[in-house]
Enzyme design. Structure first.
Site, PDB file in Angstrom:
ATOM      1  N   ASP A   9       0.883  -1.161   0.000  1.00 18.92           N
ATOM      2  CA  ASP A   9       0.000   0.000   0.000  1.00 18.92           C
ATOM      3  C   ASP A   9       0.931   1.223   0.000  1.00 18.92           C
ATOM      4  O   ASP A   9       2.102   1.118   0.381  1.00 18.92           O
ATOM      5  CB  ASP A   9      -0.861  -0.048   1.272  1.00 18.92           C
ATOM      6  N   ASP A  11      -0.066   5.101   0.796  1.00 16.21           N
ATOM      7  CA  ASP A  11      -0.303   6.078   1.866  1.00 16.21           C
ATOM      8  C   ASP A  11      -0.318   5.384   3.229  1.00 16.21           C
ATOM      9  O   ASP A  11      -1.135   4.497   3.471  1.00 16.21           O
ATOM     10  CB  ASP A  11      -1.658   6.775   1.662  1.00 16.21           C
TER      11      ASP A  11
HETATM   12  C1  BG6 Z   1      -5.744   5.963  -0.039  1.00 15.80           C
HETATM   13  C2  BG6 Z   1      -5.800   6.854   1.198  1.00 15.80           C
HETATM   14  O1  BG6 Z   1      -4.438   5.525  -0.229  1.00 15.80           O
HETATM   15  O2  BG6 Z   1      -6.147   6.693  -1.190  1.00 15.80           O
HETATM   16  C3  BG6 Z   1      -7.205   7.429   1.328  1.00 15.80           C
HETATM   17  O3  BG6 Z   1      -5.495   6.079   2.352  1.00 15.80           O
HETATM   18  C4  BG6 Z   1      -7.599   8.160   0.054  1.00 15.80           C
HETATM   19  O4  BG6 Z   1      -7.250   8.307   2.431  1.00 15.80           O
HETATM   20  C5  BG6 Z   1      -7.479   7.211  -1.131  1.00 15.80           C
HETATM   21  O5  BG6 Z   1      -8.937   8.647   0.139  1.00 15.80           O
HETATM   22  C6  BG6 Z   1      -7.807   7.875  -2.470  1.00 15.80           C
HETATM   23  O6  BG6 Z   1      -6.849   8.850  -2.741  1.00 15.80           O
HETATM   24  P1  BG6 Z   1      -6.866   9.852  -3.952  1.00 15.80           P
HETATM   25  O7  BG6 Z   1      -5.446  10.342  -4.029  1.00 15.80           O
HETATM   26  O8  BG6 Z   1      -7.251   9.072  -5.187  1.00 15.80           O
HETATM   27  O9  BG6 Z   1      -7.869  10.916  -3.645  1.00 15.80           O
HETATM   28 MG    MG Z   2      -2.793   3.093   3.597  1.00 11.34          MG
END
Ligand code: BG6
Ligand code: MG
Length: 218
Positions: A9, A11
């Protein structure tokens, strides 16, 4: 156990974008007068952008059309991307970089499995553009975690079966997704407490012993 592939993963595992997500959602929520705080922000970890917006709008008295929701999500994403521009290779910890390098040197294929549509921008900011053998992200999936699609696609991009891959996650929904897809899961932070996690990790570099089979499965 020895895994041919390791799927990370992004984030909360490779880098920490929580504060940027928080600031961007906060600015959007303030703009429409909806209460939002860090506790609610914690519920957005691993959740897709539109599902995150739905959670935030639980506090709204007004109901929004799909078109209005698309506009709000786009507004948040513009603020978020501006914040991401501050990220640099200095935001990639030595521990994470050294561990990734060592895993790669040992012959594991490395992939990203993230719900984020900003994955490629984040990897570029961190200096990891082109580093991974495969990237499966929010741009190639229909269903977000806890659905296993993002990880199943990552394994397919690597040309591997789920049973040959380890998923590394910080979100409970991410471990749910790993289990649903037939993967072993290594959990960091909150994900380490998931009852179905294969390896609870104290720190990222514990992956070096886990993938050598030195750490017991639970
Ligand atoms: C995930 C995060 O990796 O990505 C979430 O943990 C986030 O918090 C999701 O909402 C979607 O992210 P993005 O960048 O497409 O808005
Ligand atoms: Mg994560």
């Amino acid at each position: 156990m020895s895994y041919k592939g390791i799927i990370f993963d992004l984030d909360g595992v490779i880098c920490f974008t929580d504060q940027y997500h928080y600031q961007a959602w906060k600015e959007m929520a303030d703009g429409i007068g909806v209460y939002f705080d860090e506790v609610i922000n914690n519920r957005l970890r691993g959740v897709s952008r539109m599902a995150s917006l739905d959670i935030i709008l639980e506090r709204s008295e007004k109901s929004y059309s799909e078109k209005e929701k698309e506009e709000l999500a786009a507004q948040k994403n513009e603020i978020y991307k501006k914040l991401l521009e501050q990220m640099s290779p200095a935001d990639l910890s030595e521990e994470v970089k050294n561990t990734l390098d060592e895993l790669r040197n040992r012959g594991h294929k490395l992939a990203i499995g993230s719900s984020s549509k900003n994955t490629k921008m984040i990897l570029k900011q961190l200096g990891l553009e082109g580093y991974f053998d495969a990237i499966s992200d929010g741009t190639n999936i229909t269903y977000s975690k806890p659905d296993p699609e993002v990880f199943l696609k990552a394994a397919a991009f690597l040309g591997l079966d789920p049973s040959d891959c380890l998923v590394v996650e910080d979100a409970l929904a991410g471990i749910d997704a790993a289990v649903a897809g037939g993967f072993h899961g290594a959990g960091i932070g909150e994900a380490a407490t998931h009852e179905k996690v294969t390896y609870p990790l104290e720190k990222f570099s514990d992956l070096l012993s886990v993938t050598r089979g030195e750490k017991d499965e639970v």
